[in-house]
Design an enzyme around this catalytic site. Structure first.
Site, PDB file in Angstrom:
ATOM      1  N   ARG A 153       1.538  -4.481  13.135  1.00 53.18           N
ATOM      2  CA  ARG A 153       0.934  -5.714  12.634  1.00 53.18           C
ATOM      3  C   ARG A 153       1.981  -6.809  12.429  1.00 53.18           C
ATOM      4  O   ARG A 153       1.818  -7.947  12.871  1.00 53.18           O
ATOM      5  CB  ARG A 153       0.211  -5.425  11.301  1.00 53.18           C
ATOM      6  CG  ARG A 153      -1.021  -4.549  11.447  1.00 53.18           C
ATOM      7  CD  ARG A 153      -1.499  -4.070  10.087  1.00 53.18           C
ATOM      8  NE  ARG A 153      -0.555  -3.139   9.504  1.00 53.18           N
ATOM      9  CZ  ARG A 153      -0.803  -1.839   9.310  1.00 53.18           C
ATOM     10  NH1 ARG A 153      -1.980  -1.341   9.581  1.00 53.18           N
ATOM     11  NH2 ARG A 153       0.134  -1.062   8.790  1.00 53.18           N
ATOM     12  N   ILE A 154       3.077  -6.464  11.726  1.00 52.33           N
ATOM     13  CA  ILE A 154       4.079  -7.495  11.413  1.00 52.33           C
ATOM     14  C   ILE A 154       4.930  -7.814  12.646  1.00 52.33           C
ATOM     15  O   ILE A 154       5.248  -8.987  12.909  1.00 52.33           O
ATOM     16  CB  ILE A 154       4.962  -7.060  10.222  1.00 52.33           C
ATOM     17  CG1 ILE A 154       4.082  -6.783   8.992  1.00 52.33           C
ATOM     18  CG2 ILE A 154       5.988  -8.138   9.907  1.00 52.33           C
ATOM     19  CD1 ILE A 154       4.811  -6.143   7.820  1.00 52.33           C
ATOM     20  N   ARG A 235      12.837  -1.301   6.108  1.00 55.36           N
ATOM     21  CA  ARG A 235      13.314  -0.547   4.947  1.00 55.36           C
ATOM     22  C   ARG A 235      14.811  -0.314   5.144  1.00 55.36           C
ATOM     23  O   ARG A 235      15.263  -0.108   6.286  1.00 55.36           O
ATOM     24  CB  ARG A 235      12.619   0.818   4.840  1.00 55.36           C
ATOM     25  CG  ARG A 235      11.187   0.771   4.346  1.00 55.36           C
ATOM     26  CD  ARG A 235      11.114   0.495   2.846  1.00 55.36           C
ATOM     27  NE  ARG A 235       9.747   0.517   2.335  1.00 55.36           N
ATOM     28  CZ  ARG A 235       8.981  -0.563   2.181  1.00 55.36           C
ATOM     29  NH1 ARG A 235       9.429  -1.757   2.513  1.00 55.36           N
ATOM     30  NH2 ARG A 235       7.771  -0.457   1.672  1.00 55.36           N
ATOM     31  N   ASP A 259      16.918  -8.136   4.351  1.00 58.67           N
ATOM     32  CA  ASP A 259      16.008  -8.242   3.200  1.00 58.67           C
ATOM     33  C   ASP A 259      15.970  -6.927   2.440  1.00 58.67           C
ATOM     34  O   ASP A 259      15.532  -6.887   1.295  1.00 58.67           O
ATOM     35  CB  ASP A 259      14.593  -8.591   3.707  1.00 58.67           C
ATOM     36  CG  ASP A 259      13.581  -8.783   2.580  1.00 58.67           C
ATOM     37  OD1 ASP A 259      13.939  -9.403   1.552  1.00 58.67           O
ATOM     38  OD2 ASP A 259      12.429  -8.329   2.720  1.00 58.67           O
ATOM     39  N   GLU A 264      18.451  -0.071  -3.178  1.00 60.49           N
ATOM     40  CA  GLU A 264      18.102  -1.307  -3.904  1.00 60.49           C
ATOM     41  C   GLU A 264      17.994  -1.049  -5.398  1.00 60.49           C
ATOM     42  O   GLU A 264      17.505   0.006  -5.789  1.00 60.49           O
ATOM     43  CB  GLU A 264      16.769  -1.848  -3.360  1.00 60.49           C
ATOM     44  CG  GLU A 264      16.889  -2.249  -1.892  1.00 60.49           C
ATOM     45  CD  GLU A 264      15.558  -2.617  -1.259  1.00 60.49           C
ATOM     46  OE1 GLU A 264      14.540  -2.682  -1.965  1.00 60.49           O
ATOM     47  OE2 GLU A 264      15.549  -2.818  -0.040  1.00 60.49           O
ATOM     48  N   HIS A 282      14.839  -8.291  -1.023  1.00 56.20           N
ATOM     49  CA  HIS A 282      13.544  -7.676  -0.697  1.00 56.20           C
ATOM     50  C   HIS A 282      12.392  -8.614  -1.076  1.00 56.20           C
ATOM     51  O   HIS A 282      11.556  -8.274  -1.928  1.00 56.20           O
ATOM     52  CB  HIS A 282      13.395  -6.313  -1.400  1.00 56.20           C
ATOM     53  CG  HIS A 282      12.372  -5.432  -0.722  1.00 56.20           C
ATOM     54  ND1 HIS A 282      12.456  -4.058  -0.724  1.00 56.20           N
ATOM     55  CD2 HIS A 282      11.240  -5.736  -0.021  1.00 56.20           C
ATOM     56  CE1 HIS A 282      11.420  -3.567  -0.059  1.00 56.20           C
ATOM     57  NE2 HIS A 282      10.678  -4.558   0.380  1.00 56.20           N
ATOM     58  N   GLY A 284      10.251 -10.007   1.310  1.00 54.40           N
ATOM     59  CA  GLY A 284       9.388 -10.157   2.489  1.00 54.40           C
ATOM     60  C   GLY A 284       7.994 -10.674   2.175  1.00 54.40           C
ATOM     61  O   GLY A 284       7.489 -11.572   2.839  1.00 54.40           O
TER      62      GLY A 284
HETATM   63  P1  NAP Z   1       2.484  -0.903  11.443  1.00 52.44           P
HETATM   64  O1  NAP Z   1       1.403  -1.859  11.890  1.00 52.44           O
HETATM   65  O2  NAP Z   1       2.138   0.489  11.128  1.00 52.44           O
HETATM   66  O3  NAP Z   1       3.640  -0.953  12.563  1.00 52.44           O
HETATM   67  C1  NAP Z   1       4.721  -0.071  12.573  1.00 52.44           C
HETATM   68  C2  NAP Z   1       5.432  -0.141  13.922  1.00 52.44           C
HETATM   69  O4  NAP Z   1       6.570   0.741  13.878  1.00 52.44           O
HETATM   70  C3  NAP Z   1       4.558   0.303  15.077  1.00 52.44           C
HETATM   71  O5  NAP Z   1       4.882  -0.450  16.230  1.00 52.44           O
HETATM   72  C4  NAP Z   1       4.957   1.760  15.266  1.00 52.44           C
HETATM   73  O6  NAP Z   1       4.645   2.122  16.577  1.00 52.44           O
HETATM   74  C5  NAP Z   1       6.456   1.665  14.983  1.00 52.44           C
HETATM   75  N1  NAP Z   1       7.041   2.960  14.581  1.00 52.44           N
HETATM   76  C6  NAP Z   1       6.596   3.800  13.627  1.00 52.44           C
HETATM   77  N2  NAP Z   1       7.376   4.889  13.556  1.00 52.44           N
HETATM   78  C7  NAP Z   1       8.337   4.725  14.501  1.00 52.44           C
HETATM   79  C8  NAP Z   1       9.432   5.526  14.931  1.00 52.44           C
HETATM   80  N3  NAP Z   1       9.706   6.725  14.385  1.00 52.44           N
HETATM   81  N4  NAP Z   1      10.205   5.042  15.925  1.00 52.44           N
HETATM   82  C9  NAP Z   1       9.940   3.844  16.508  1.00 52.44           C
HETATM   83  N5  NAP Z   1       8.920   3.046  16.137  1.00 52.44           N
HETATM   84  C10 NAP Z   1       8.127   3.486  15.142  1.00 52.44           C
HETATM   85  O7  NAP Z   1       3.204  -1.451  10.136  1.00 52.44           O
HETATM   86  P2  NAP Z   1       3.406  -2.974   9.662  1.00 52.44           P
HETATM   87  O8  NAP Z   1       2.249  -3.404   8.845  1.00 52.44           O
HETATM   88  O9  NAP Z   1       3.844  -3.801  10.822  1.00 52.44           O
HETATM   89  O10 NAP Z   1       4.632  -2.758   8.638  1.00 52.44           O
HETATM   90  C11 NAP Z   1       5.852  -2.200   9.109  1.00 52.44           C
HETATM   91  C12 NAP Z   1       6.772  -1.894   7.957  1.00 52.44           C
HETATM   92  O11 NAP Z   1       7.336  -3.087   7.462  1.00 52.44           O
HETATM   93  C13 NAP Z   1       6.150  -1.259   6.711  1.00 52.44           C
HETATM   94  O12 NAP Z   1       5.894   0.119   6.858  1.00 52.44           O
HETATM   95  C14 NAP Z   1       7.194  -1.550   5.649  1.00 52.44           C
HETATM   96  O13 NAP Z   1       8.144  -0.507   5.609  1.00 52.44           O
HETATM   97  C15 NAP Z   1       7.871  -2.826   6.167  1.00 52.44           C
HETATM   98  N6  NAP Z   1       7.569  -3.969   5.282  1.00 52.44           N
HETATM   99  C16 NAP Z   1       8.582  -4.598   4.644  1.00 52.44           C
HETATM  100  C17 NAP Z   1       8.309  -5.669   3.811  1.00 52.44           C
HETATM  101  C18 NAP Z   1       9.406  -6.403   3.100  1.00 52.44           C
HETATM  102  O14 NAP Z   1       9.180  -6.884   2.011  1.00 52.44           O
HETATM  103  N7  NAP Z   1      10.572  -6.529   3.694  1.00 52.44           N
HETATM  104  C19 NAP Z   1       6.996  -6.078   3.597  1.00 52.44           C
HETATM  105  C20 NAP Z   1       5.981  -5.419   4.280  1.00 52.44           C
HETATM  106  C21 NAP Z   1       6.278  -4.364   5.134  1.00 52.44           C
HETATM  107  P3  NAP Z   1       4.377   3.659  17.005  1.00 52.44           P
HETATM  108  O15 NAP Z   1       3.449   4.249  15.972  1.00 52.44           O
HETATM  109  O16 NAP Z   1       3.822   3.568  18.371  1.00 52.44           O
HETATM  110  O17 NAP Z   1       5.727   4.285  16.964  1.00 52.44           O
END
Ligand code: NAP
Length: 319
Positions: A153-154, A235, A259, A264, A282, A284
């Site tokens: 999603r992000i 993360r 970030d 942390e 952090h 985001g």
């Molecule tokens: P999402 O829609 O589930 O997307 C996760 C992506 O990572 C997918 O493309 C997934 O594809 C890939 N992925 C998962 N496991 C993997 C692995 N072992 N190797 C390679 N690619 C992998 O999640 P999202 O909503 O975009 O959020 C992603 C992450 O951003 C969250 O889980 C959170 O940790 C982080 N985040 C950080 C902040 C902040 O404040 N900085 C805020 C929100 C979120 P595949 O399943 O095909 O591998």
């Protein structure tokens, strides 16, 4: 007085607490402040309210026999033992989508800050150095090559913004998404070798631990004469922080925008000493609008559970 007891396992957002307290009896971090009181109360606790950084262990789940739901205010839930929750029939929910824009905005902001050296430029003016001459030249972001580690999603929201900067976009993940108009590479190292900016946006947890290691950073450094820039909004655990510090100190990569960190809120002194690194705490999803939307969704999941209606956003493992 509401007759459902909830354990808050972290200090919850002030945007979440009022609606939670109006609807439920909330016990704030009792497992830390008064474990004996929690033992007495345990048979009554039906929900856990958590933040994206909270830890909920199998031991804590085991201790709460009436537990039905763990509602996380955050999209990442790597601190929750989902397998233990599922084994007990406890559902885990999170708050996807409502924070995509903010996290993607921050990723672009960190890319610009690291490339154009905006924090250093601000310090330059404040310190009165401008009168002694111009700053060293920075580097261009528009038209550069973006590599996304994660295209969920992000990741897609970041890619969408990058297109407006005339950037080319490629990505890696476990699975290719053929419907998307971006090039897929099988692993982070090959992606880094072709990226001016490598942006990390996967979940944390065991599957991605230290995925960005010395080899990936070396490939990013070799990607162009200017050397690639790393941005991490995922993360801290996804990047080998010691290898990153080493790569930055030795000038292996061109810079970084971070970030998130391994431990942390502790950021290593060696990282803080590096001028070519942009560091933020952090933030985001940390806007008032988005945190309110996250709080509302975390609350809606609890309300749905206790009303017996479909949960808005269970985590994929609990669907
Ligand atoms: P999402 O829609 O589930 O997307 C996760 C992506 O990572 C997918 O493309 C997934 O594809 C890939 N992925 C998962 N496991 C993997 C692995 N072992 N190797 C390679 N690619 C992998 O999640 P999202 O909503 O975009 O959020 C992603 C992450 O951003 C969250 O889980 C959170 O940790 C982080 N985040 C950080 C902040 C902040 O404040 N900085 C805020 C929100 C979120 P595949 O399943 O095909 O591998």
């Amino acid at each position: 007085m509401p007759d459902i007891d909830i354990l808050a396992v972290s200090k919850l957002s002030p945007l979440f607490t009022p609606q939670l307290q109006a609807a439920y009896r909330v016990h704030d971090r009792l497992h830390e402040s008064n474990p004996a009181a929690l033992t007495a109360l345990a048979p009554r606790i039906r929900a856990i309210a958590a933040s994206g950084e909270s830890k909920v262990s199998a031991a804590l789940i085991e201790q709460l026999p009436a537990l039905e739901i763990i509602s996380v205010m955050g999209v990442g839930y790597d601190g929750i033992d989902v397998a233990a929750a599922k084994a007990r029939g406890v559902v885990v929910t999170h708050t996807p989508d409502v924070l995509n824009d903010d996290v993607a905005d921050l990723a672009i902001g960190l890319m610009l800050c690291a490339a154009r050296q905006l924090p250093a430029a601000d310090r330059y003016v404040r310190a009165g150095q401008w009168s002694q001459g111009p700053m060293p030249l920075a580097r261009k972001m528009s038209g550069a090559r973006l590599g996304l580690v994660g295209m969920g999603r992000i990741g897609q929201a970041i890619a969408h913004r990058a297109l407006a900067f005339g950037m080319s976009v490629a990505y890696t993940a476990r699975n290719a998404r053929p419907a998307l108009p971006y090039r897929f590479l099988a692993d982070a190292e090959s992606l880094a070798a072709e990226s001016d900016f490598l942006v990390v946006i996967t979940p944390g947890g065991a599957g991605t631990r230290r995925m960005i290691d010395a080899k990936v950073l070396a490939a990013l450094g070799r990607s162009s004469p200017q050397k690639g820039i790393l941005v991490n909004v995922a993360r801290g655990s996804v990047v080998d922080e010691a290898a990153l510090i080493d790569a930055l100190e030795r000038g292996v990569i061109g810079g970084a925008g971070l970030d998130v960190f391994e431990d942390e809120p502790n950021v290593p002194e060696r990282l803080r000493a590096l001028p070519q690194v942009v560091l933020v705490p952090h933030i985001g999803s940390a806007t008032g609008q988005t945190r309110q939307a996250m709080a509302d969704l975390a609350f809606a999941n609890l309300q749905a559970k206790f009303a017996g209606t479909p949960l808005p956003t269970p985590v994929p493992e609990c669907r």
